[in-house]
Enzyme design. Structure first.
Site, PDB file in Angstrom:
ATOM      1  N   GLU A  51       0.886  -1.165   0.000  1.00 30.50           N
ATOM      2  CA  GLU A  51       0.000   0.000   0.000  1.00 30.50           C
ATOM      3  C   GLU A  51       0.917   1.206   0.000  1.00 30.50           C
ATOM      4  O   GLU A  51       1.568   1.502   1.002  1.00 30.50           O
ATOM      5  CB  GLU A  51      -0.918  -0.036   1.221  1.00 30.50           C
TER       6      GLU A  51
ATOM      7  N   CYS B 182      -2.240   8.782   3.580  1.00 32.69           N
ATOM      8  CA  CYS B 182      -1.919   8.191   2.277  1.00 32.69           C
ATOM      9  C   CYS B 182      -3.020   8.394   1.256  1.00 32.69           C
ATOM     10  O   CYS B 182      -2.761   8.394   0.054  1.00 32.69           O
ATOM     11  CB  CYS B 182      -1.590   6.702   2.425  1.00 32.69           C
TER      12      CYS B 182
END
Length: 479
Positions: free
Chosen positions: A225, A259
């Protein structure tokens, strides 16, 4: 569960220590390859009790690491999502574990077939500093639900949190179930080079490449990720009074150190002035009195604060208009007040790197096709956001772009749903977790065929005669 530090934790050589812990966990897994529902549920229940009992200490430690991070932010983004994920997993666990019957072609009958879901073994989890509890324990929920053991590596940028987490885990789990490994880059390198049965890494794209290389030497499957530049499209049909508060919340949550934060905004050219005015008004409403507002999170480190400063200055030097959205910066307390950039060149770092801070470049566009092309010419983002009322335009964006996940008319919220897989695509990562997606990512779906007492396969045994030729023709026609 006496919480005492194992002698293994005192081994000076990080690689040796990690190898020793991994061997312990693999031996424990071999003694119980497929744990029962009761064992898995017990581990999840213990994890839930741990988070509940330690949540205040987690919040204090995380705030200490940041310099200032409101307890409300930690509760909202770290504590609540993890506990929700645990409850979801416990509720669905029996269904997830159930073997699944599959149909066979007529050529395979009267045999039968099932798919068994079994744990992989030992899972390594490397979490970043921005949401240190959530991004560590959310993958752990999937690992424990799937029946795995787990080793956890928190970021060296959150030493206070790492220490508290290590104590909490040691008091909750035996070392052969879940264990925390702390340390700096040398430890991280040794950790990602270990032969786990699966490795989950959350962090930057640059480091993700190195992690994938290290894991590949062991043929360790990896879930990455990696973030990236997540766009927010303000459609021509957008209503700023609805969209801007949601955009500002998602951008400035944790001071942009997220993020999936909107990294830049694509705005119709003729509406940029109104958009900037709405941004200023909303920032002042959500965070009055900056830089002294206690609800605003500090930047994690002096190095990152300096980097954000350089991003703005480089964009200014190359002709971008810098719009201070509220207040001034406070370098001593690492408070970086929100900034918008208009007209930043694509060659600047702020337009080519993930920002990870409260800086919002604004990119003008004239047509929706132009906005879609702008996104598609770049690396595929971890998240994409669209704001507007035009359903046809929304469908064009959904079908015309690729992203890890999408939220329509809001930001970030797709990440909070356990039934939605969370993961990237291309440069923003690969693989996914959350809910059943996480369970499956950390399970082996093993196909099993059970042959019947009566089988036509014997007609294909040698020596090959007329019957074999007839069977081959039959298979070729109807198989």
């Amino acid at each position: 569960m006496d919480g005492q530090v194992s002698p293994k934790a005192e081994i000076a050589d990080p690689a040796a220590r990690i190898a020793s812990l991994l061997a312990t966990q693999k031996a424990a897994w071999a003694a119980d390859v497929t744990p029962s529902h009761a064992i898995r549920d017990d581990r999840l229940a213990r994890l839930d009790r741990m988070v509940d009992a330690w949540q205040e200490r987690f919040a204090v430690a995380i705030s200490e690491d940041f310099g200032n991070r409101p307890a409300v932010v930690t509760t909202l983004t770290d504590i609540v999502p993890v506990r929700a994920a645990i409850r979801h997993a416990r509720k669905q666990l029996k269904r997830w574990m159930r073997s699944r019957r599959v149909s066979l072609a007529w050529t395979g009958k009267p045999a039968s077939a099932v798919i068994l879901r079994q744990p992989l073994g030992v899972v390594g989890i490397v979490a970043p500093w921005n949401y240190p509890l959530n991004l560590m324990l959310s993958p752990l929920v999937g690992a424990l639900a799937a029946g795995n053991r787990a080793m956890l590596k928190p970021s060296e940028l959150t030493p206070a949190f790492s220490e508290v987490l290590a104590k909490a885990i040691a008091e909750t789990f035996s070392e052969d179930e879940v264990v925390v490994v702390t340390g700096g880059p040398e430890v991280a390198t040794a950790f990602t080079s270990a032969p786990f049965d699966h490795l989950i890494f959350t962090g930057s794209t640059a480091v993700g490449r190195k992690v994938a290389e290290a894991a590949a030497k062991n043929l360790t499957p990896v879930t990455l990720e990696l973030g990236g530049k997540s766009p927010a499209i303000l459609d021509a049909s957008v209503q700023f009074d609805k969209a801007v508060p949601r955009l500002v919340w998602g951008k400035l949550l944790n001071s942009g150190q997220t993020c999936v934060a909107p990294d830049y905004a694509l705005v119709p050219r003729e509406r940029i002035a109104d958009f900037v005015a709405a941004l200023k008004e909303e920032v002042a409403r959500q965070y009055p009195g900056l830089p002294a507002n206690a609800d605003y999170t500090s930047i994690i480190s002096p190095r990152h604060f300096s980097r954000l400063t350089r991003l703005v200055e480089e964009a200014r030097d190359r002709g971008a208009e810098v719009v201070e959205l509220a207040g001034s910066h406070d370098g001593e307390r690492r408070v970086f007040s929100p900034v918008a950039l208009i007209g930043a060149s694509d060659e600047t770092a702020v337009m080519s790197e993930e920002i990870f801070g409260p800086i919002l470049p604004i990119v003008p566009y004239d047509t929706l096709d132009e906005a879609i092309a702008y996104i598609n010419q770049r690396d595929r983002p971890l998240a994409l956001y669209w704001f507007g009322e035009d359903k046809a335009a929304k469908e064009r964006v959904l079908t015309g772009t690729i992203a890890g996940g999408v939220t329509i008319n809001d930001t970030i919220l797709h990440l909070a749903q356990d039934d939605l897989p969370f993961g990237g695509v291309g440069a923003s990562g690969y693989g996914a977790y959350h809910g059943e997606a996480g369970f499956l990512a950390l399970s082996k779906e093993k196909p099993v065929l059970k042959q019947s007492a009566i089988s036509g396969v014997k007609f294909l045994y040698p020596p090959y005669g007329r019957m074999a030729q007839w069977m081959l023709k039959l298979l070729g026609r109807f198989g």
